[in-house]
Design a protein around this motif. Sequence first.
Motif, PDB file in Angstrom:
ATOM      1  N   SER A  71      32.877  -3.498 -30.236  1.00 19.43           N
ATOM      2  CA  SER A  71      31.808  -4.166 -30.971  1.00 19.43           C
ATOM      3  C   SER A  71      30.466  -3.945 -30.272  1.00 19.43           C
ATOM      4  O   SER A  71      30.384  -3.965 -29.037  1.00 19.43           O
ATOM      5  CB  SER A  71      32.099  -5.662 -31.061  1.00 19.43           C
ATOM      6  N   GLU A 126      39.255  -3.085 -30.643  1.00  7.49           N
ATOM      7  CA  GLU A 126      38.179  -3.129 -31.630  1.00  7.49           C
ATOM      8  C   GLU A 126      37.103  -4.116 -31.214  1.00  7.49           C
ATOM      9  O   GLU A 126      35.900  -3.851 -31.382  1.00  7.49           O
ATOM     10  CB  GLU A 126      38.736  -3.475 -33.005  1.00  7.49           C
ATOM     11  N   ASP A 127      37.518  -5.248 -30.633  1.00  6.33           N
ATOM     12  CA  ASP A 127      36.528  -6.208 -30.130  1.00  6.33           C
ATOM     13  C   ASP A 127      35.677  -5.578 -29.026  1.00  6.33           C
ATOM     14  O   ASP A 127      34.457  -5.792 -28.975  1.00  6.33           O
ATOM     15  CB  ASP A 127      37.227  -7.450 -29.590  1.00  6.33           C
ATOM     16  N   ASN A 132      28.147  -5.837 -29.729  1.00  2.22           N
ATOM     17  CA  ASN A 132      27.739  -6.975 -28.912  1.00  2.22           C
ATOM     18  C   ASN A 132      28.685  -7.253 -27.741  1.00  2.22           C
ATOM     19  O   ASN A 132      28.486  -8.197 -26.986  1.00  2.22           O
ATOM     20  CB  ASN A 132      27.647  -8.229 -29.784  1.00  2.22           C
TER      21      ASN A 132
END
Length: 353
Positions: free
Chosen positions: A132, A128-129, A134
């Motif tokens: 992201s 999930e990171d 960004n």
Amino acid sequence: MRNDLTHTADAPSVVDLRSDTVTRPTEAMYARMRTAPLGDDGLDADPTACALEETAAAMLGKAAGLFVPSCTMGNLLAILAQVQRSEQILLEAQAHMLNTERGAATLTGAFLYGVAGTDGAMDLDRLEDALSPNASPLRTAMIALETSHNAAGGTVLPPAHMAAVANLARARGIPVHLDGARLFNAATHLGVAPADLAAHVDTVSLCLSKGLSAPVGAVLAGDGPVIAAARRLRKMIGGTQRQVGIMAAAGLEAITVMGARLAEDHDRARQLSEGLNALRPRLSATMPQTNIVQVDLGRTGRDSARWITDLDALGIRTRPLGGQRLRLVTHRHIAAADIDRAVAAFRTCLDGA
């Protein structure tokens, strides 16, 4: 014609544990190959190849299929058909597509990013990171899974994990591809149909020569437009074949008959693991879910290269997994007596150390 129970081409007495790709076609495969209807797959199609594509796609719960020379090409075509240059693919950090195939990174201009995980399953928080906005200047255009997972010792992704990855991807409009080289092994372990696992992904590749005993080939399956694009791309990278029905006939026998007997290979792998673990603490083996056993040699005082040489002298063929481990793979040519012989060879090598 060679007997299909022959272990290797040059030494029938050898116990070959290097891979489940060393299997010979069955007599039923040879019979299908001799009588297969043929056409030109590069012109107006080969009827037996079409039958394989349709049958495999149905077994995988997909609209269409494409017969290709290898699962590596199937994975490459899945990327070429769905990912653009300078886009990103997220995979588990030890995935075969990332660390062994390399073709996608070399030929597509896409960037493959490994997400750390456990037993072949990506850590969902880290995934999930990585998704992201960004996290990377590159757009994530695909997430790829692998089951069973080669580098993780043939471990099988839990269906709940596959569903969670699919949910993360679909919420963002990202396709999911499955490297299902040994998908039938995974389905056998879980006691489900291959389509139940493929339901979590958009495209899936299935190898016909790993465990299923076909001499060559793989099938890429997915929805109609993606497979149509992959078919055009297959021609561009030299994958179009002519009277390929001879090989496709063996593939039909592989998926309709040979998948049903994979539990036998899994039983042999467990027997091998138990026999080797009886030799603890000097060496230890993983307890396999499917047909791959990894052996830790760290306490034996000899590296994997020396072990391979010594075991080969005793008629046991193996492969290294780094400097201190071996990878052993069971298949239909491995009988209970072969397991006993392999364990005895390991014991002999330990006694002579």
